[in-house]
Write a protein that holds these residues in place. Structure first.
Motif, PDB file in Angstrom:
ATOM      1  N   PRO A 203       8.199 -18.228 -58.164  1.00 28.11           N
ATOM      2  CA  PRO A 203       8.792 -17.170 -59.464  1.00 28.11           C
ATOM      3  C   PRO A 203      10.136 -16.702 -59.328  1.00 28.11           C
ATOM      4  N   ARG A 204      10.737 -16.319 -60.427  1.00 25.92           N
ATOM      5  CA  ARG A 204      11.985 -16.045 -60.612  1.00 25.92           C
ATOM      6  C   ARG A 204      12.476 -14.842 -59.489  1.00 25.92           C
ATOM      7  N   PHE A 205      11.575 -13.837 -59.366  1.00 33.34           N
ATOM      8  CA  PHE A 205      11.971 -12.612 -58.843  1.00 33.34           C
ATOM      9  C   PHE A 205      12.025 -13.033 -57.251  1.00 33.34           C
ATOM     10  N   LEU A 206      11.220 -13.941 -56.533  1.00 36.68           N
ATOM     11  CA  LEU A 206      11.242 -14.527 -55.367  1.00 36.68           C
ATOM     12  C   LEU A 206      12.634 -15.144 -55.114  1.00 36.68           C
ATOM     13  N   LYS A 207      13.018 -15.991 -56.114  1.00 30.26           N
ATOM     14  CA  LYS A 207      14.023 -16.777 -55.940  1.00 30.26           C
ATOM     15  C   LYS A 207      15.662 -15.670 -55.714  1.00 30.26           C
ATOM     16  N   TYR A 230       1.478 -17.012 -50.978  1.00 24.85           N
ATOM     17  CA  TYR A 230       0.860 -15.761 -50.715  1.00 24.85           C
ATOM     18  C   TYR A 230       0.913 -15.105 -49.203  1.00 24.85           C
ATOM     19  N   ASN A 231       1.455 -16.209 -48.316  1.00 29.87           N
ATOM     20  CA  ASN A 231       1.259 -15.728 -46.866  1.00 29.87           C
ATOM     21  C   ASN A 231       2.604 -15.113 -46.584  1.00 29.87           C
ATOM     22  N   ASN A 232       3.590 -14.896 -47.492  1.00 29.56           N
ATOM     23  CA  ASN A 232       4.705 -13.960 -46.922  1.00 29.56           C
ATOM     24  C   ASN A 232       5.717 -14.474 -45.740  1.00 29.56           C
ATOM     25  N   LEU A 233       5.978 -15.996 -46.004  1.00 30.90           N
ATOM     26  CA  LEU A 233       6.659 -16.466 -44.815  1.00 30.90           C
ATOM     27  C   LEU A 233       8.051 -17.134 -45.474  1.00 30.90           C
ATOM     28  N   TRP A 234       8.526 -16.407 -46.467  1.00 32.69           N
ATOM     29  CA  TRP A 234       9.784 -16.932 -47.069  1.00 32.69           C
ATOM     30  C   TRP A 234      11.062 -16.808 -46.199  1.00 32.69           C
ATOM     31  N   PRO A 275       2.175  -9.197 -62.308  1.00 36.34           N
ATOM     32  CA  PRO A 275       1.571 -10.369 -61.937  1.00 36.34           C
ATOM     33  C   PRO A 275       1.009 -10.409 -60.351  1.00 36.34           C
ATOM     34  N   ASN A 276      -0.115 -11.009 -60.136  1.00 37.36           N
ATOM     35  CA  ASN A 276      -1.124 -10.781 -58.970  1.00 37.36           C
ATOM     36  C   ASN A 276      -0.130 -11.113 -57.693  1.00 37.36           C
ATOM     37  N   HIS A 277       0.540 -12.426 -57.937  1.00 43.71           N
ATOM     38  CA  HIS A 277       1.319 -13.005 -56.673  1.00 43.71           C
ATOM     39  C   HIS A 277       2.334 -12.005 -56.356  1.00 43.71           C
ATOM     40  N   TYR A 278       3.071 -11.302 -57.327  1.00 40.08           N
ATOM     41  CA  TYR A 278       3.984 -10.544 -57.030  1.00 40.08           C
ATOM     42  C   TYR A 278       3.598  -8.965 -56.306  1.00 40.08           C
ATOM     43  N   CYS A 279       2.736  -8.564 -56.832  1.00 36.80           N
ATOM     44  CA  CYS A 279       1.979  -7.450 -56.217  1.00 36.80           C
ATOM     45  C   CYS A 279       1.638  -7.661 -54.668  1.00 36.80           C
ATOM     46  N   HIS A 280       0.919  -8.963 -54.541  1.00 41.12           N
ATOM     47  CA  HIS A 280       0.576  -9.371 -53.137  1.00 41.12           C
ATOM     48  C   HIS A 280       1.700  -9.638 -52.330  1.00 41.12           C
ATOM     49  N   TRP A 282       4.489  -8.145 -52.024  1.00 39.00           N
ATOM     50  CA  TRP A 282       5.086  -6.711 -51.574  1.00 39.00           C
ATOM     51  C   TRP A 282       4.048  -5.908 -50.931  1.00 39.00           C
ATOM     52  N   THR A 283       2.787  -5.739 -51.360  1.00 38.29           N
ATOM     53  CA  THR A 283       1.908  -4.780 -50.655  1.00 38.29           C
ATOM     54  C   THR A 283       0.900  -5.507 -49.997  1.00 38.29           C
ATOM     55  N   GLY A 284       0.816  -6.596 -49.901  1.00 36.23           N
ATOM     56  CA  GLY A 284      -0.448  -7.445 -49.368  1.00 36.23           C
ATOM     57  C   GLY A 284      -1.813  -7.442 -50.039  1.00 36.23           C
ATOM     58  N   LEU A 285      -1.647  -6.501 -51.331  1.00 40.89           N
ATOM     59  CA  LEU A 285      -3.058  -6.516 -52.196  1.00 40.89           C
ATOM     60  C   LEU A 285      -2.527  -6.758 -53.399  1.00 40.89           C
ATOM     61  N   THR A 286      -3.803  -7.586 -54.132  1.00 39.52           N
ATOM     62  CA  THR A 286      -3.651  -7.972 -55.536  1.00 39.52           C
ATOM     63  C   THR A 286      -3.679  -6.645 -56.238  1.00 39.52           C
ATOM     64  N   VAL A 287      -3.368  -6.894 -57.645  1.00 41.96           N
ATOM     65  CA  VAL A 287      -3.348  -5.663 -58.615  1.00 41.96           C
ATOM     66  C   VAL A 287      -4.849  -5.108 -58.676  1.00 41.96           C
ATOM     67  N   PRO A 288      -5.748  -5.788 -58.600  1.00 40.50           N
ATOM     68  CA  PRO A 288      -7.262  -5.008 -58.703  1.00 40.50           C
ATOM     69  C   PRO A 288      -7.502  -4.473 -57.411  1.00 40.50           C
ATOM     70  N   GLN A 289      -7.010  -4.986 -56.215  1.00 40.67           N
ATOM     71  CA  GLN A 289      -7.238  -4.305 -55.041  1.00 40.67           C
ATOM     72  C   GLN A 289      -6.355  -3.026 -54.919  1.00 40.67           C
ATOM     73  N   PHE A 290      -5.253  -3.035 -55.451  1.00 37.70           N
ATOM     74  CA  PHE A 290      -4.427  -2.140 -55.436  1.00 37.70           C
ATOM     75  C   PHE A 290      -4.969  -0.780 -56.107  1.00 37.70           C
ATOM     76  N   LEU A 291      -5.402  -1.073 -57.340  1.00 35.44           N
ATOM     77  CA  LEU A 291      -6.047   0.037 -58.190  1.00 35.44           C
ATOM     78  C   LEU A 291      -7.173   0.584 -57.547  1.00 35.44           C
ATOM     79  N   ILE A 292      -8.215  -0.375 -56.995  1.00 31.80           N
ATOM     80  CA  ILE A 292      -9.315   0.082 -56.141  1.00 31.80           C
ATOM     81  C   ILE A 292      -8.925   1.178 -55.179  1.00 31.80           C
ATOM     82  N   LEU A 293      -7.781   0.742 -54.287  1.00 37.95           N
ATOM     83  CA  LEU A 293      -7.431   1.836 -53.332  1.00 37.95           C
ATOM     84  C   LEU A 293      -6.618   2.803 -53.854  1.00 37.95           C
ATOM     85  N   TYR A 294      -6.291   2.939 -54.946  1.00 36.07           N
ATOM     86  CA  TYR A 294      -5.572   3.834 -55.498  1.00 36.07           C
ATOM     87  C   TYR A 294      -6.603   4.985 -56.043  1.00 36.07           C
ATOM     88  N   ASN A 295      -7.627   4.573 -56.472  1.00 35.89           N
ATOM     89  CA  ASN A 295      -8.736   5.430 -57.126  1.00 35.89           C
ATOM     90  C   ASN A 295      -9.652   6.042 -56.056  1.00 35.89           C
TER      91      ASN A 295
END
Length: 692
Positions: A203-207, A230-234, A275-280, A282-295
């Motif tokens: 992804p461009r934001f990771l670059k 998704y392993n956050n080892l950049w 995007p899911n991979h971008y949210c994961h 930064w936060t370790g959660l996908t977008v649906p998981q983030f919204l579940i936690l938020y609710n």
């Protein structure tokens, strides 16, 4: 049939890792041209170079001499001739011309190897060409008698010299010593030694993040596998051994465009568009998981989604508050206030429902038992739900702290075992990796046994109410002093066996009991690794100023793992592993007894290299991959085989196995073992290694 060969060493590369010549840097192309004597002509860009030759291009030795990734390669077919019949052609051999006509890029050397099959084929071709040349010569002599005049074709006009030839843009490079990039390839992951084939564009934001924080540029054509995405080892990319500091004009333009692009990517208020991979990332959660936690949280904060994301990013990355404040363009004091409010909200409304002795019942713990621990540690007949025992694994982990100026705090947090300042969170885990509770933090001076006694000494304590009689508790050797208390509470305690007084090694029975515990206890080590892998805040050295809420952060991380991380499941080979473990639990160690009977471990023996001529190899068992997993009672040792191999491999890539030719009693041993076990491959080491 055209064979894909390395342009340098000539090895066939249909099944080998390779690199396209056009993907090499200009510096590597110039060096490769010198290697194969093509300084005056341009390299064919549609050819390939094998991976070992590619690695040698970047060595200092390659600057002065030609290096080959594969030395003994057939000139014809490109296969290795180190283990097959082959010939070494001299420079005067007529077969050399025949083979060179099929391999135009080959550079002659002192040793020109060819396998026997290609040697026979070239020999036939040389005989055929010789007879054809004789026939053509005879026909030309007959035709020359009838030629009256030979008309010479006019000579072509001389080619004008090329002046002011423009420099090709692709070959113009610049060296930037403070910036790095990976090798340009789209056929494998940019992480070294990764063989995953599910590849994606980076992804461009990771670059952009890698450029800004690590001065590391990822070219357009590079790919990353789904696991590393998704392993956050950049942060490990700039530390790779194979990196380059040369950049072409196209690379420079791409770097400028990446940095010029608008970086409006931290808009968590509109997270549904992220995007899911971008949210994961930064936060370790996908977008649906983030919204579940938020609710699940009653966050009465302005920009509540962004506030929740700030705290999750703090856990995920461990970045300093100053850097996070700069990232979100808010004052540091405001960011710390936001994280404090989110931490309190999570601790009050999310943690109690997902971690702790009150969030789970005894029956739910017993339902999480896996088949292997239940078969090895439970009493037969206890599979009925009402009488099913709960199996829990206890262990502590470490979180390192700063050195403190408070002498009392410094004394309690300094560990003489680790020679560092730390505290001990304590984990209680079920068989499938679900965290029952995380308690603490305990002082570094407290042992695991003292912590265990503190948890169970009170009859009305929460753990005494949660666990019942005959429940199974799996421990490590460090809990030895707490076992009398636990047994008085009518718990069944399992731990690895210790050496008897005066003994130098475990007996086969003690070793088998220890392995039975290890087969069940590894789960807690997996959970400890998840904390340090998914939440870098606990991997770094914790600030003493923030240590007041260290355990709150740790329990929140444990609750997130329980809520969103998948649990462990039974292995497909679970039934076979159980059957094998129970079968050999009380079986004597025949190999160890055989060695003692014949004093094999007390006499000197000469060893020779193993080869196929040893008659004893006819009885050596052949294992499939599934057989090896069953033999090792799991995949761990099989996965470690590559590291074991690398420890003993020689510089030339050879692995030497030596055996003693004095195998006079080997047949007797094999017969005795087969008669007693009635199965193949049951011999183990003399130290009582019954289980692998």
């Amino acid at each position: 049939m055209n064979i894909m060969k390395c342009i340098n060493c000539g090895v066939a590369m249909q099944r080998l890792q390779r690199h396209l010549i056009s993907s090499l840097s200009a510096h590597d192309q110039i060096r490769l041209s010198r290697w194969i004597n093509m300084d005056q002509t341009q390299l064919p860009l549609d050819t390939f170079i094998c991976h070992p030759c590619f690695l040698l291009l970047n060595t200092e030795t390659g600057e002065h001499e030609r290096l080959l990734g594969h030395n003994k390669v057939c000139l014809g077919c490109g296969k290795s001739v180190s283990k097959i019949r082959h010939h070494n052609l001299s420079m005067e051999s007529p077969l050399l011309a025949v083979l060179l006509s099929q391999n135009t890029n080959y550079v002659l050397s002192r040793n020109n190897y060819v396998c026997h099959v290609c040697w026979m084929r070239a020999n036939r071709q040389a005989v055929h060409d010789s007879s054809r040349d004789i026939q053509e010569l005879a026909s030309n002599n007959n035709a020359a008698a009838h030629i009256v005049q030979v008309v010479r074709p006019p000579e072509p006009p001389p080619i004008p010299p090329v002046q002011n030839r423009p420099i090709q843009r692709e070959n113009t490079t610049i060296s930037l010593p403070n910036y790095k990039r990976p090798s340009i390839t789209s056929v494998c992951c940019i992480f070294q030694q990764c063989r995953n084939r599910s590849l994606h564009l980076v992804p461009r934001f990771l670059k952009r993040i890698l450029l800004q924080e690590h001065s590391f540029y990822i070219p357009r054509s590079c790919r990353v596998c789904e696991t590393h995405l998704y392993n956050n080892l950049w942060h490990l990319l700039p530390q790779m051994n194979v990196t380059h500091s040369t950049f072409s004009a196209i690379h420079i333009e791409d770097i400028i465009n990446i940095l010029k692009s608008k970086m409006n990517i931290l808009d968590f208020e509109n997270i549904s568009e992220m995007p899911n991979h971008y949210c994961h990332y930064w936060t370790g959660l996908t977008v649906p998981q983030f919204l579940i936690l938020y609710n699940l949280l009653p966050l009465n904060i302005k920009k509540s989604k962004r506030s929740l994301a700030i705290y999750l990013i703090k856990l995920r990355t461990g970045e300093s508050n100053r850097r996070l404040a700069t990232l979100f363009d808010i004052p540091r004091s405001t960011l710390e206030l936001i994280m404090k409010k989110v931490r309190l909200c999570l601790n009050e409304h999310f943690v109690p429902n997902n971690i702790g002795v009150n969030h789970i019942t005894h029956r739910e713990i017993s339902e999480r038992n896996l088949r292997v621990p239940e078969a090895l540690l439970s009493v037969p007949g206890e599979s009925i739900a009402e009488h099913r025992p709960a199996i829990a694994i206890f262990d502590g982990t470490y979180i390192y702290l700063q050195k403190s100026a408070n002498y009392m705090f410094q004394k309690k947090t300094y560990s003489l075992h680790k020679y560092d300042n730390l505290v001990k969170p304590f984990l209680i885990v079920s068989c499938d990796g679900h965290i029952i509770d995380a308690v603490g933090p305990y002082a570094a001076t407290q042992t695991d046994a003292e912590i265990m006694i503190h948890l169970f000494e009170n009859e009305n304590g929460p753990f005494r109410r949660l666990f019942r009689q005959n429940d199974v508790i799996v421990l490590d050797k460090g809990f030895r002093d707490a076992i009398p208390l636990l047994e008085n509470c009518d718990y069944r305690v399992y731990k690895p066996e210790s050496l008897d007084e005066g003994a130098s090694q475990l007996t086969f029975s003690q070793a088998n009991k220890s392995r039975k515990v290890t087969l069940c206890r590894w789960v807690v080590e997996i959970v400890n690794g998840r904390f340090k892998r998914d939440f870098k805040l606990f991997r770094h050295r914790y600030l003493n100023k923030a240590s007041t809420h260290l355990m709150v952060d740790f329990r929140i991380a444990g609750a997130l793992l329980n809520k969103f991380h998948p649990v462990l499941v039974d292995s497909p080979n679970a039934d076979n592993i159980i059957q094998r473990a129970l079968r050999y639990m009380d079986e004597p160690n025949h190999l160890g007894q055989f060695i003692i009977d014949y004093n094999i471990n007390r006499r000197r023996a000469m060893f020779t290299r193993i080869d196929s001529n040893l008659p004893q190899l006819n009885n050596f068992p052949l294992f499939t991959y599934n057989d090896l997993i069953l033999f090792a009672l799991g995949p761990y040792q099989v996965k470690q085989a590559r590291s074991y191999f690398g420890e003993h491999v020689r510089d030339n890539g050879m692995y030497v196995v030596e055996v003693s030719p004095e195998l006079d009693h080997s047949q007797e041993m094999i017969i005795r073992m087969r008669e007693s076990n009635n199965s193949r491959g049951t011999g183990e080491s003399p130290e009582g290694d019954k289980f692998p």
